[in-house]
Design a protein around this motif. Sequence first.
Motif, short mmCIF file in Angstrom:
data_model
loop_
_atom_site.label_atom_id
_atom_site.label_comp_id
_atom_site.label_asym_id
_atom_site.label_seq_id
_atom_site.Cartn_x
_atom_site.Cartn_y
_atom_site.Cartn_z
N LYS A 148 18.93 23.55 22.14
CA LYS A 148 18.05 23.98 21.04
C LYS A 148 17.86 25.49 21.03
N ASP A 149 17.81 26.11 22.19
CA ASP A 149 17.65 27.56 22.24
C ASP A 149 18.83 28.27 21.59
N THR A 150 20.03 27.75 21.83
CA THR A 150 21.23 28.34 21.22
C THR A 150 21.19 28.17 19.72
N ILE A 151 20.80 26.99 19.25
CA ILE A 151 20.70 26.75 17.80
C ILE A 151 19.69 27.69 17.18
N GLU A 152 18.55 27.88 17.82
CA GLU A 152 17.52 28.77 17.29
C GLU A 152 18.01 30.21 17.26
N LYS A 153 18.76 30.63 18.28
CA LYS A 153 19.29 31.98 18.31
C LYS A 153 20.32 32.18 17.20
N ILE A 154 21.22 31.20 17.01
CA ILE A 154 22.21 31.28 15.94
C ILE A 154 21.53 31.31 14.58
N ALA A 155 20.52 30.48 14.40
CA ALA A 155 19.79 30.46 13.13
C ALA A 155 19.11 31.80 12.88
N HIS A 156 18.54 32.38 13.91
CA HIS A 156 17.89 33.69 13.77
C HIS A 156 18.91 34.76 13.39
N LEU A 157 20.05 34.79 14.09
CA LEU A 157 21.08 35.78 13.80
C LEU A 157 21.68 35.59 12.40
N SER A 158 21.72 34.34 11.94
CA SER A 158 22.27 34.04 10.62
C SER A 158 21.22 34.13 9.53
N ARG A 159 20.01 34.41 9.92
CA ARG A 159 18.88 34.48 8.99
C ARG A 159 18.69 33.16 8.24
N LEU A 160 18.79 32.05 9.00
CA LEU A 160 18.58 30.72 8.44
C LEU A 160 17.26 30.16 8.92
N GLU A 161 16.61 29.43 8.05
CA GLU A 161 15.39 28.74 8.45
C GLU A 161 15.72 27.25 8.55
N LEU A 162 15.63 26.72 9.76
CA LEU A 162 15.93 25.31 9.99
C LEU A 162 14.67 24.57 10.39
N ASP A 163 14.38 23.49 9.67
CA ASP A 163 13.27 22.65 10.12
C ASP A 163 13.77 21.75 11.25
N LYS A 164 12.92 20.96 11.83
CA LYS A 164 13.27 20.16 13.00
C LYS A 164 14.39 19.15 12.70
N ASP A 165 14.36 18.53 11.50
CA ASP A 165 15.41 17.55 11.17
C ASP A 165 16.77 18.24 11.05
N LYS A 166 16.80 19.36 10.35
CA LYS A 166 18.07 20.09 10.19
C LYS A 166 18.55 20.65 11.52
N GLU A 167 17.60 21.04 12.36
CA GLU A 167 17.96 21.57 13.68
C GLU A 167 18.63 20.49 14.51
#
Length: 95
Positions: free
Chosen positions: A5-24
């Motif tokens: 999850k930390d990697t997903i959150e970092k990728i989302a931050h770098l990509s400027r994406l907002e992911l809710d828990k389901d999409k995450e």
Amino acid sequence: MIIDKDTIEKIAHLSRLELDKDKEEKMLKSMNEIVEWVAKLEEVDTDGVEPLTHMTVEQSVWRQDEAARTLSHEDALKNAPKKDADYFRVPKVLE
């Protein structure tokens, strides 16, 4: 390699994406499947296999790209709604 999850959150931050828990969760599952698929590809023996630049050995059937004067300057301006001597007139787009 396992994506957490930390990697997903970092990728989302770098990509400027907002992911809710389901999409995450969906993204986490998909990315781990991709990593597993690539790991399976690494197991394939490719010794003696020539690398491909194209998927087929077909040659291009299109004509050569050669510069040619196909439309005269006068013919190009003939049907222009607005023209000024040798140029097209277009509305101003910047202020």
